[in-house]
Design a protein around this motif. Sequence first.
Motif, PDB file in Angstrom:
ATOM      1  N   PRO A 283      12.655  26.564 -20.235  1.00 32.66           N
ATOM      2  CA  PRO A 283      11.707  26.790 -19.136  1.00 32.66           C
ATOM      3  C   PRO A 283      12.301  27.746 -18.107  1.00 32.66           C
ATOM      4  O   PRO A 283      13.490  28.095 -18.187  1.00 32.66           O
ATOM      5  N   PRO A 284      11.516  28.189 -17.138  1.00 28.51           N
ATOM      6  CA  PRO A 284      12.075  29.005 -16.046  1.00 28.51           C
ATOM      7  C   PRO A 284      13.174  28.219 -15.318  1.00 28.51           C
ATOM      8  O   PRO A 284      12.964  27.081 -14.892  1.00 28.51           O
ATOM      9  N   GLY A 322      16.229  16.553 -19.300  1.00 26.18           N
ATOM     10  CA  GLY A 322      16.056  17.158 -17.988  1.00 26.18           C
ATOM     11  C   GLY A 322      17.245  17.967 -17.510  1.00 26.18           C
ATOM     12  O   GLY A 322      17.327  18.285 -16.322  1.00 26.18           O
ATOM     13  N   HIS A 323      18.156  18.292 -18.390  1.00 28.47           N
ATOM     14  CA  HIS A 323      19.333  19.084 -18.041  1.00 28.47           C
ATOM     15  C   HIS A 323      19.425  20.293 -18.973  1.00 28.47           C
ATOM     16  O   HIS A 323      19.055  20.198 -20.147  1.00 28.47           O
ATOM     17  N   VAL A 352      28.952  25.571 -10.419  1.00 26.10           N
ATOM     18  CA  VAL A 352      28.323  24.494 -11.184  1.00 26.10           C
ATOM     19  C   VAL A 352      28.193  23.233 -10.334  1.00 26.10           C
ATOM     20  O   VAL A 352      27.150  22.573 -10.330  1.00 26.10           O
ATOM     21  N   VAL A 353      29.243  22.891  -9.608  1.00 25.43           N
ATOM     22  CA  VAL A 353      29.218  21.687  -8.765  1.00 25.43           C
ATOM     23  C   VAL A 353      28.180  21.829  -7.654  1.00 25.43           C
ATOM     24  O   VAL A 353      27.457  20.877  -7.334  1.00 25.43           O
ATOM     25  N   GLU A 354      28.084  23.019  -7.063  1.00 29.15           N
ATOM     26  CA  GLU A 354      27.086  23.238  -6.015  1.00 29.15           C
ATOM     27  C   GLU A 354      25.668  23.052  -6.544  1.00 29.15           C
ATOM     28  O   GLU A 354      24.769  22.662  -5.794  1.00 29.15           O
ATOM     29  N   ALA A 355      25.466  23.331  -7.840  1.00 25.91           N
ATOM     30  CA  ALA A 355      24.142  23.145  -8.449  1.00 25.91           C
ATOM     31  C   ALA A 355      23.939  21.725  -8.958  1.00 25.91           C
ATOM     32  O   ALA A 355      22.916  21.439  -9.598  1.00 25.91           O
ATOM     33  N   PRO A 376      21.380  19.830 -14.017  1.00 29.93           N
ATOM     34  CA  PRO A 376      19.986  19.376 -13.995  1.00 29.93           C
ATOM     35  C   PRO A 376      19.032  20.538 -13.721  1.00 29.93           C
ATOM     36  O   PRO A 376      19.343  21.464 -12.979  1.00 29.93           O
ATOM     37  N   LEU A 377      17.862  20.476 -14.368  1.00 22.18           N
ATOM     38  CA  LEU A 377      16.869  21.519 -14.163  1.00 22.18           C
ATOM     39  C   LEU A 377      16.366  21.487 -12.718  1.00 22.18           C
ATOM     40  O   LEU A 377      16.180  20.409 -12.136  1.00 22.18           O
ATOM     41  N   PRO A 378      16.146  22.642 -12.127  1.00 20.42           N
ATOM     42  CA  PRO A 378      15.663  22.676 -10.734  1.00 20.42           C
ATOM     43  C   PRO A 378      14.216  22.217 -10.645  1.00 20.42           C
ATOM     44  O   PRO A 378      13.457  22.294 -11.625  1.00 20.42           O
ATOM     45  N   ALA A 379      13.847  21.720  -9.460  1.00 19.02           N
ATOM     46  CA  ALA A 379      12.462  21.343  -9.245  1.00 19.02           C
ATOM     47  C   ALA A 379      11.594  22.584  -9.244  1.00 19.02           C
ATOM     48  O   ALA A 379      12.069  23.706  -9.055  1.00 19.02           O
ATOM     49  N   SER A 380      10.292  22.397  -9.453  1.00 19.42           N
ATOM     50  CA  SER A 380       9.399  23.546  -9.590  1.00 19.42           C
ATOM     51  C   SER A 380       9.372  24.392  -8.331  1.00 19.42           C
ATOM     52  O   SER A 380       9.284  25.621  -8.388  1.00 19.42           O
ATOM     53  N   ASN A 381       9.468  23.775  -7.151  1.00 16.20           N
ATOM     54  CA  ASN A 381       9.447  24.557  -5.920  1.00 16.20           C
ATOM     55  C   ASN A 381      10.710  25.367  -5.731  1.00 16.20           C
ATOM     56  O   ASN A 381      10.735  26.376  -5.046  1.00 16.20           O
ATOM     57  N   GLU A 382      11.797  24.948  -6.362  1.00 12.45           N
ATOM     58  CA  GLU A 382      13.042  25.724  -6.266  1.00 12.45           C
ATOM     59  C   GLU A 382      12.978  26.930  -7.181  1.00 12.45           C
ATOM     60  O   GLU A 382      13.571  27.958  -6.899  1.00 12.45           O
TER      61      GLU A 382
END
Length: 384
Positions: A283-284, A322-323, A352-355, A376-382
């Motif tokens: 995904p994006p 979800g990762h 990586v840790v910051e994400a 982890p995948l970012p939320a859609s708003n991110e």
Amino acid sequence: MDRKTELLLDTVTTIFLIIALLMLIVNNPDGPFWLFGAAILFLLLSILRNFIWPISLASTWGLWFIIAQSLLGFAMNIGDNSFVSQIFLFVLLGETSFSRSARFSIGFALACVLAFGLGRWIHEDFPPFSAISYVVPRSLEYLAIALLGHFAKRMLDQKQQLTAANERLHQAALELEENILLRERTRVSREIHDTVGHTLTTALIGLRAGIHTLQHDQQAAAKMLGMVENHLQKGLAEARQTVHLFSERHTFWQFIPSLEALLTETCMQTGVIIHADISPDLPPLGPRLEMILYRALQEGLTNGIRHGQSRCFRLSITIENGHVVFLLTDDGIGVKGPITFGFGLTSMRERVVEAGGILKVENAPDHGVQLHITIPLPASNEVT
């Protein structure tokens, strides 16, 4: 080999020969004058070909120097009581093995053994072979030096090749980013031309026609100006859609094509083999996560080629629970003991840790090193 490294090796060799000369004098206080003259001439010839008139021992002139210094070493073995004269032959053999082929080095090592044995035989006034049989086991020393010199040269050549390959990889990555940036700029300019440029141009023509018509037919002019207004509104909507399309990426590259281009450039520049398995359902990820994975791939390939002497890599990027899971494995020599993080790996771990992710760098089950990242995948708003 670069000139700086050559000068360093030549300096060490010269210092070694000076020490050997002093040892020869100390161990032969009553030795003949020609013995010390031969040692001094041997030293001067080394200084001449290394510093004053730089000559490679692999050249024709270098071969003449090898012959001349071999004869001097043979002469020193005739007049030396202490076996220190062997050092001069050892040094010459090491230099020759470092410059010439393995076949020549082995042959020259046997010639040095012959010079040493014949010199000792003459020095001890032609005794029976049993009295100088010690030259036989000593021949192993000459063969060992020849092989060590040859392998040292091969290791240095491989290191320089890896350094050059790493530099080409780094340069290719920079050029790739510049090319991608140029393509994105071209795409943006085309979008602006096709939307904003077309809208403004047609609107300007419509306004001019409306102003001209206003003097003769106000109703027709009002209708024409209304059409211009609708056209501007439509163009504004298209411009907003284009800006929104760009803002979804916030980056100057397309992620998957950029990864594929990096892999292709790396294979072409360094000759390594890379087996890639990138999930088609990816995904994006957003610009932040894309940059982390792209830089991780760059660093992993660079470290594997430069430090691990790797020739084959396996890359996989998948989505699990979800990762996003990034795994890069090489077939290199691996790492003995705990893995030390340099600047590149440290920066990677911080990103990586910051994400909110986890970075693992460890020896692969078979051999080589594997780089494992889970984020982890970012939320859609991110993402948008």
